[in-house]
Design a protein around this motif. Structure first.
Motif, PDB file in Angstrom:
ATOM      1  N   TYR A   1      -5.234  10.270  -4.792  1.00  0.00           N
ATOM      2  CA  TYR A   1      -6.442   9.807  -5.471  1.00  0.00           C
ATOM      3  C   TYR A   1      -6.421  10.098  -6.964  1.00  0.00           C
TER       4      TYR A   1
ATOM      5  N   PHE B   1     -12.995  11.736   6.066  1.00  0.00           N
ATOM      6  CA  PHE B   1     -12.631  11.963   4.670  1.00  0.00           C
ATOM      7  C   PHE B   1     -11.168  11.606   4.433  1.00  0.00           C
ATOM      8  N   LYS B   2     -10.328  11.853   5.443  1.00  0.00           N
ATOM      9  CA  LYS B   2      -8.897  11.576   5.315  1.00  0.00           C
ATOM     10  C   LYS B   2      -8.492  10.272   5.994  1.00  0.00           C
TER      11      LYS B   2
ATOM     12  N   SER C   1     -16.667   4.098   7.229  1.00  0.00           N
ATOM     13  CA  SER C   1     -16.746   5.538   7.454  1.00  0.00           C
ATOM     14  C   SER C   1     -17.284   5.839   8.843  1.00  0.00           C
TER      15      SER C   1
ATOM     16  N   LEU D   1     -15.574  14.951  -0.907  1.00  0.00           N
ATOM     17  CA  LEU D   1     -14.119  15.138  -0.883  1.00  0.00           C
ATOM     18  C   LEU D   1     -13.623  15.707  -2.203  1.00  0.00           C
TER      19      LEU D   1
ATOM     20  N   PHE E   1     -19.353  10.467   0.219  1.00  0.00           N
ATOM     21  CA  PHE E   1     -18.172  11.068   0.834  1.00  0.00           C
ATOM     22  C   PHE E   1     -17.079  11.328  -0.201  1.00  0.00           C
ATOM     23  N   ARG E   2     -16.950  10.470  -1.197  1.00  0.00           N
ATOM     24  CA  ARG E   2     -16.005  10.738  -2.284  1.00  0.00           C
ATOM     25  C   ARG E   2     -16.441  11.973  -3.060  1.00  0.00           C
TER      26      ARG E   2
ATOM     27  N   ASN F   1     -15.535  14.908  10.520  1.00  0.00           N
ATOM     28  CA  ASN F   1     -15.058  15.212   9.173  1.00  0.00           C
ATOM     29  C   ASN F   1     -13.720  14.560   8.854  1.00  0.00           C
TER      30      ASN F   1
ATOM     31  N   GLN G   1     -17.016   4.869   1.230  1.00  0.00           N
ATOM     32  CA  GLN G   1     -15.979   5.753   0.687  1.00  0.00           C
ATOM     33  C   GLN G   1     -15.214   5.121  -0.467  1.00  0.00           C
TER      34      GLN G   1
ATOM     35  N   LEU H   1      -5.746   8.877   3.376  1.00  0.00           N
ATOM     36  CA  LEU H   1      -6.023   9.211   1.983  1.00  0.00           C
ATOM     37  C   LEU H   1      -4.745   9.150   1.158  1.00  0.00           C
TER      38      LEU H   1
ATOM     39  N   GLN I   1     -14.854  19.357  -2.605  1.00  0.00           N
ATOM     40  CA  GLN I   1     -14.115  20.293  -1.749  1.00  0.00           C
ATOM     41  C   GLN I   1     -12.723  20.583  -2.306  1.00  0.00           C
ATOM     42  N   ASN I   2     -12.148  19.581  -2.963  1.00  0.00           N
ATOM     43  CA  ASN I   2     -10.812  19.743  -3.540  1.00  0.00           C
ATOM     44  C   ASN I   2     -10.851  20.135  -5.019  1.00  0.00           C
TER      45      ASN I   2
END
Length: 351
Positions: free
Chosen positions: A274, A229-230, A245, A306, A302-303, A226, A343, A271, A309-310
């Motif tokens: 963004y 992602f960062k 990725s 991400l 994946f974007r 995971n 990504q 990251l 999730q945020n």
């Protein structure tokens, strides 16, 4: 030109195409269970209209995860659609199809784009396609669909790349790529013990790849997957960096979503801000195109994860929506000209 976007969260194609008349090019985005039937039904509804499709999520202001979506262009568009088959073995075998379509559309760098949907072996497919496009300076954007299926002109293909050549007869077109990552410190690696078929990196600077990645970021083995992602890798490509990725840990190695070869130079990415980067992309497009007819984009899965999730995904789509007529695909990999990227976001803007 005009762009149409229609959707059905429940997979009702007739609901998705309600209001669509006289399209000149169509893109279909469906779910695994209904893809075949949607392809055949779309061809019956709009016989002879150039079309391509894939299994995947789509969006305008909201994401359709399991239903069906349709994007269509009309009023001043000339288009051709087809496939290159046997993409895992020898897509160049079918290159005459693309060459014929390029001649028929007779487009240029200023007014034509190639949009593609691929089932896999993306790097090889893009190299093949771009060998034809580059002589005319035609850009390409696209992505990887799911379920090893794509469609073109009402037929379903496996192990193939479907493409659409779209010429804007009323204005310009331009392709863009957005990267929300930047290099982390001065970490730089030479890859070795790679396996091209498995997209595997065995070692970085002569040390086990998993251990190098884990120790720099101070994470556990379980957190490695995971962490991409960062902190994905970046593969140097001239002055550009293509994101790589991480898929999973295999022993002391790392498998990725794009191929890495022995002696490739990799950097570690982190990251960035963004939200600011997206706003800057929108400002850049607005500067280049005071008048926008349509924007078609491909965002990496994946974007999407991400941003979701945020709690940023809807804000992101609203930001892109400021351009007017924005819609697109959530891809399993993204294409930009001859590059297979991860990504990232690639898009085409029509004047």
């Amino acid at each position: 030109m005009r762009q149409f976007y229609g959707k059905s969260q429940y997979g009702d194609l007739r609901e998705a195409v309600r209001g669509l008349s006289n399209p000149q090019f169509i893109m279909l985005f469906s779910n695994k269970e209904q893809f075949d039937s949607h392809v055949y039904e779309l061809e019956k509804l709009y016989p002879g209209v150039p079309s391509i499709g894939c299994v995947g999520m789509c969006y305008d202001t909201k994401v359709v995860e399991k239903g069906v979506g349709v994007i269509a262009f009309s009023d001043g568009v000339q288009a051709a659609a087809n496939v290159l088959e046997e993409v895992s073995v020898m897509p160049v075998k079918y290159i005459d199809r693309l060459m014929k379509d390029v001649r028929a559309v007779n487009g240029s760098q200023e007014n034509t784009i190639c949009i593609d949907f691929c089932t896999g072996n993306d790097a090889c497919a893009l190299t093949t396609i771009y060998s034809v496009l580059k002589s005319r300076g035609i850009s390409l954007v696209g992505g990887t669909g799911d379920a090893n299926k794509v469609s073109a002109n009402g037929r379903i293909y496996e192990d193939a790349v479907a493409y659409g050549l779209v010429k804007n007869q009323t204005g310009r077109v331009k392709a863009y790529k957005e990267n929300i990552y930047h290099q982390m410190k001065d970490y730089r690696f030479i890859a070795s013990q790679t396996d091209k078929a498995r997209y595997l990196i065995g070692a970085l600077n002569g040390q086990p790849a998993k251990r190098v990645y884990r120790d720099i970021l101070h994470i556990s083995d379980e957190e490695v997957q995971n962490q991409t992602f960062k902190n994905p890798f970046g593969k140097l490509n001239g002055n550009d960096i293509c994101i790589v990725s991480i898929k999973e840990v295999v022993g002391d190695s790392l498998t990725c979503y794009r191929q890495v070869n022995d002696s490739d130079v990799l950097v570690l990415l982190q990251l960035g801000d963004y939200k600011a980067i997206v706003k800057n992309t929108v400002r850049m497009i607005q500067h280049d195109f005071p008048r926008v007819s349509a924007v078609f984009s491909i965002n990496c899965l994946f974007r999407y994860l991400l941003f979701s999730q945020n709690h940023y995904m809807e804000e992101y789509l609203a930001e892109m929506g400021r351009l007017g007529g924005h819609a697109g695909l959530v891809g399993l990999g993204e294409h930009y000209n001859n590059r297979f990227i991860n990504q990232s976001m690639s898009c085409v803007v029509f004047e």
